[in-house]
Motif scaffolding. Sequence first.
Motif, PDB file in Angstrom:
ATOM      1  N   VAL A  38      -9.296   8.408   5.335  1.00  0.00           N
ATOM      2  CA  VAL A  38      -9.074   7.222   6.172  1.00  0.00           C
ATOM      3  C   VAL A  38      -8.145   6.227   5.477  1.00  0.00           C
ATOM      4  O   VAL A  38      -7.357   5.537   6.129  1.00  0.00           O
ATOM      5  CB  VAL A  38     -10.412   6.550   6.549  1.00  0.00           C
ATOM      6  N   LEU A  39      -8.184   6.182   4.157  1.00  0.00           N
ATOM      7  CA  LEU A  39      -7.350   5.233   3.426  1.00  0.00           C
ATOM      8  C   LEU A  39      -5.879   5.622   3.445  1.00  0.00           C
ATOM      9  O   LEU A  39      -5.002   4.771   3.276  1.00  0.00           O
ATOM     10  CB  LEU A  39      -7.843   5.102   1.982  1.00  0.00           C
ATOM     11  N   THR A  40      -5.593   6.889   3.658  1.00  0.00           N
ATOM     12  CA  THR A  40      -4.193   7.303   3.717  1.00  0.00           C
ATOM     13  C   THR A  40      -3.510   6.732   4.956  1.00  0.00           C
ATOM     14  O   THR A  40      -2.282   6.631   4.999  1.00  0.00           O
ATOM     15  CB  THR A  40      -4.059   8.834   3.692  1.00  0.00           C
ATOM     16  N   GLY A  41      -4.291   6.361   5.965  1.00  0.00           N
ATOM     17  CA  GLY A  41      -3.722   5.714   7.143  1.00  0.00           C
ATOM     18  C   GLY A  41      -3.127   4.352   6.832  1.00  0.00           C
ATOM     19  O   GLY A  41      -2.332   3.819   7.617  1.00  0.00           O
ATOM     20  N   PHE A  94       0.820  -1.214   0.000  1.00  0.00           N
ATOM     21  CA  PHE A  94       0.000   0.000   0.000  1.00  0.00           C
ATOM     22  C   PHE A  94       0.854   1.265   0.000  1.00  0.00           C
ATOM     23  O   PHE A  94       0.403   2.312  -0.464  1.00  0.00           O
ATOM     24  CB  PHE A  94      -0.902   0.032   1.239  1.00  0.00           C
ATOM     25  N   ALA A  95       2.045   1.190   0.547  1.00  0.00           N
ATOM     26  CA  ALA A  95       2.871   2.392   0.735  1.00  0.00           C
ATOM     27  C   ALA A  95       3.171   3.063  -0.600  1.00  0.00           C
ATOM     28  O   ALA A  95       3.821   2.488  -1.477  1.00  0.00           O
ATOM     29  CB  ALA A  95       4.169   2.030   1.448  1.00  0.00           C
ATOM     30  N   GLY A  96       2.660   4.287  -0.753  1.00  0.00           N
ATOM     31  CA  GLY A  96       2.922   5.077  -1.956  1.00  0.00           C
ATOM     32  C   GLY A  96       1.997   4.804  -3.116  1.00  0.00           C
ATOM     33  O   GLY A  96       2.035   5.534  -4.123  1.00  0.00           O
ATOM     34  N   ALA A  97       1.163   3.769  -3.042  1.00  0.00           N
ATOM     35  CA  ALA A  97       0.215   3.497  -4.129  1.00  0.00           C
ATOM     36  C   ALA A  97      -0.852   4.580  -4.159  1.00  0.00           C
ATOM     37  O   ALA A  97      -1.359   4.992  -3.116  1.00  0.00           O
ATOM     38  CB  ALA A  97      -0.426   2.130  -3.955  1.00  0.00           C
ATOM     39  N   THR A  98      -1.195   5.057  -5.338  1.00  0.00           N
ATOM     40  CA  THR A  98      -2.150   6.153  -5.462  1.00  0.00           C
ATOM     41  C   THR A  98      -3.545   5.638  -5.811  1.00  0.00           C
ATOM     42  O   THR A  98      -3.689   4.603  -6.463  1.00  0.00           O
ATOM     43  CB  THR A  98      -1.704   7.156  -6.537  1.00  0.00           C
ATOM     44  N   PHE A  99      -4.548   6.381  -5.356  1.00  0.00           N
ATOM     45  CA  PHE A  99      -5.927   5.967  -5.615  1.00  0.00           C
ATOM     46  C   PHE A  99      -6.810   7.182  -5.861  1.00  0.00           C
ATOM     47  O   PHE A  99      -6.491   8.310  -5.468  1.00  0.00           O
ATOM     48  CB  PHE A  99      -6.477   5.153  -4.444  1.00  0.00           C
ATOM     49  N   VAL A 100      -7.929   6.923  -6.506  1.00  0.00           N
ATOM     50  CA  VAL A 100      -8.980   7.919  -6.686  1.00  0.00           C
ATOM     51  C   VAL A 100     -10.304   7.248  -6.379  1.00  0.00           C
ATOM     52  O   VAL A 100     -10.523   6.090  -6.750  1.00  0.00           O
ATOM     53  CB  VAL A 100      -8.975   8.513  -8.115  1.00  0.00           C
ATOM     54  N   SER A 101     -11.175   7.943  -5.657  1.00  0.00           N
ATOM     55  CA  SER A 101     -12.493   7.400  -5.297  1.00  0.00           C
ATOM     56  C   SER A 101     -13.560   8.144  -6.075  1.00  0.00           C
ATOM     57  O   SER A 101     -13.590   9.385  -6.062  1.00  0.00           O
ATOM     58  CB  SER A 101     -12.733   7.562  -3.791  1.00  0.00           C
ATOM     59  N   ILE A 102     -14.452   7.408  -6.733  1.00  0.00           N
ATOM     60  CA  ILE A 102     -15.442   8.060  -7.591  1.00  0.00           C
ATOM     61  C   ILE A 102     -16.824   7.432  -7.427  1.00  0.00           C
ATOM     62  O   ILE A 102     -16.969   6.295  -6.980  1.00  0.00           O
ATOM     63  CB  ILE A 102     -15.032   8.009  -9.084  1.00  0.00           C
ATOM     64  N   TRP A 103     -17.812   8.236  -7.799  1.00  0.00           N
ATOM     65  CA  TRP A 103     -19.198   7.764  -7.957  1.00  0.00           C
ATOM     66  C   TRP A 103     -19.640   8.212  -9.342  1.00  0.00           C
ATOM     67  O   TRP A 103     -19.647   9.411  -9.636  1.00  0.00           O
ATOM     68  CB  TRP A 103     -20.095   8.354  -6.871  1.00  0.00           C
ATOM     69  N   ASP A 104     -20.004   7.290 -10.187  1.00  0.00           N
ATOM     70  CA  ASP A 104     -20.386   7.617 -11.558  1.00  0.00           C
ATOM     71  C   ASP A 104     -21.784   8.197 -11.613  1.00  0.00           C
ATOM     72  O   ASP A 104     -22.713   7.682 -10.974  1.00  0.00           O
ATOM     73  CB  ASP A 104     -20.302   6.367 -12.424  1.00  0.00           C
ATOM     74  N   GLY A 105     -21.942   9.285 -12.380  1.00  0.00           N
ATOM     75  CA  GLY A 105     -23.244   9.905 -12.549  1.00  0.00           C
ATOM     76  C   GLY A 105     -23.691   9.860 -13.995  1.00  0.00           C
ATOM     77  O   GLY A 105     -23.341   8.947 -14.754  1.00  0.00           O
ATOM     78  N   ASP A 106     -24.463  10.858 -14.411  1.00  0.00           N
ATOM     79  CA  ASP A 106     -24.982  10.934 -15.771  1.00  0.00           C
ATOM     80  C   ASP A 106     -24.229  12.030 -16.505  1.00  0.00           C
ATOM     81  O   ASP A 106     -24.570  13.202 -16.425  1.00  0.00           O
ATOM     82  CB  ASP A 106     -26.482  11.235 -15.752  1.00  0.00           C
ATOM     83  N   GLY A 107     -23.178  11.638 -17.206  1.00  0.00           N
ATOM     84  CA  GLY A 107     -22.368  12.609 -17.930  1.00  0.00           C
ATOM     85  C   GLY A 107     -21.244  13.210 -17.116  1.00  0.00           C
ATOM     86  O   GLY A 107     -20.375  13.891 -17.653  1.00  0.00           O
ATOM     87  N   VAL A 108     -21.245  12.951 -15.805  1.00  0.00           N
ATOM     88  CA  VAL A 108     -20.167  13.398 -14.923  1.00  0.00           C
ATOM     89  C   VAL A 108     -19.876  12.297 -13.912  1.00  0.00           C
ATOM     90  O   VAL A 108     -20.723  11.437 -13.660  1.00  0.00           O
ATOM     91  CB  VAL A 108     -20.523  14.708 -14.170  1.00  0.00           C
ATOM     92  N   ALA A 109     -18.686  12.354 -13.366  1.00  0.00           N
ATOM     93  CA  ALA A 109     -18.340  11.457 -12.264  1.00  0.00           C
ATOM     94  C   ALA A 109     -18.013  12.319 -11.057  1.00  0.00           C
ATOM     95  O   ALA A 109     -17.319  13.332 -11.175  1.00  0.00           O
ATOM     96  CB  ALA A 109     -17.148  10.584 -12.628  1.00  0.00           C
TER      97      ALA A 109
END
Length: 348
Positions: free
Chosen positions: A240-243, A213-228
């Motif tokens: 919390v995930l950075t912990g 996990f150390a240094g691995a990058t992430f993005v959290s998303i919720w998909d919408g209609d034409g936008v995320a």
Amino acid sequence: MRLRRSLTAIAGLAAVATLLTACAATDTDDDAAAESGGFTTTEATDEFPITIEHAFGETEITEAPERVATWGWGSTEAAISVGVYPVAVAEQSWTVGEGNLLPWVEEAYDEAGIPKPAVLTDADGGATLPYEEFVAADPDLIVAPYSGLTEEQYELLSDIAPVVAFPEAPWTTTWQDTISITANALGRTAAGDEVLDGIEQGIADDAAAHSEFAGATFVSIWDGDGVASIYTEADARVSVLTGLGLEVAPSVAALDSSDGGFYYDLSYEQLDQLDADVVILFAASEDAAAASLAKPELQAIPAVAAGKVVQVVDPVTVSSVSPPTALSFGWQAGWPTLVEDIAAVLAG
């Protein structure tokens, strides 16, 4: 509670488990609760009056509260974890349906043998407040450190009982601060520290078990209609995930248009700029997640095209980690599964 016994994270929940075990062993029959005016299984240890500073000023709590109402997210669980069972809690209609309790909250009341709280109507995510229901619950304190209260709502609620709001901005309070602010307001700072220490040790154990996990990058998303919708580092489900040693992808901040908010909407045309090692996709169901991932626009995200996606689906599971609370860290399908799923995707 549905605790994952085989993983090291459960060790970090020792403080919570100890408190809940003590709760279950305490005499909490209805007559005694009615005489005391509320439902508590531990005594306040701090000296009153207590003053809590927050975004709308400060709130003085002159004596140990006996009838606590909670609003927003996480404060119900925080109160329970230090031995205070609210008499009224905010409805979580998206998660469990109208008038129901979150499963980890319901289990805590059942295990302690304490009458269920009133469920305060919240059909539109806090845009309106059920003031009459607050009055009927007759609270002597309203705790809402992780909520979307407006200043007008705060003022109106303050006519009913003292209100503890968020320290800075709506929906940006960390999960740690939600616990510590709630414990402080209830005069149980030491118990709150014990709960926090236990959970943080569990997260540290998870991090130690997953050096990848150390240094691995992430993005959290919720998909919408034409936008995320992209969740920022101000959002507790992200921080919390950075912990664990994970890092929020730099592209999240580079594209941020929220002006300090907990999320922002990104057009499909810009999704190819989301560069991260792993994408965490939140969705209301497995079918919804599959439909989103099949879209060419989401396939433009490099990690999605590479299959580096962790799916968090169904309302209860999504809610258990959005963000985790003093009780939901131990929910089997939530945090424990999320940690293992991230590890599996990074290893794949």
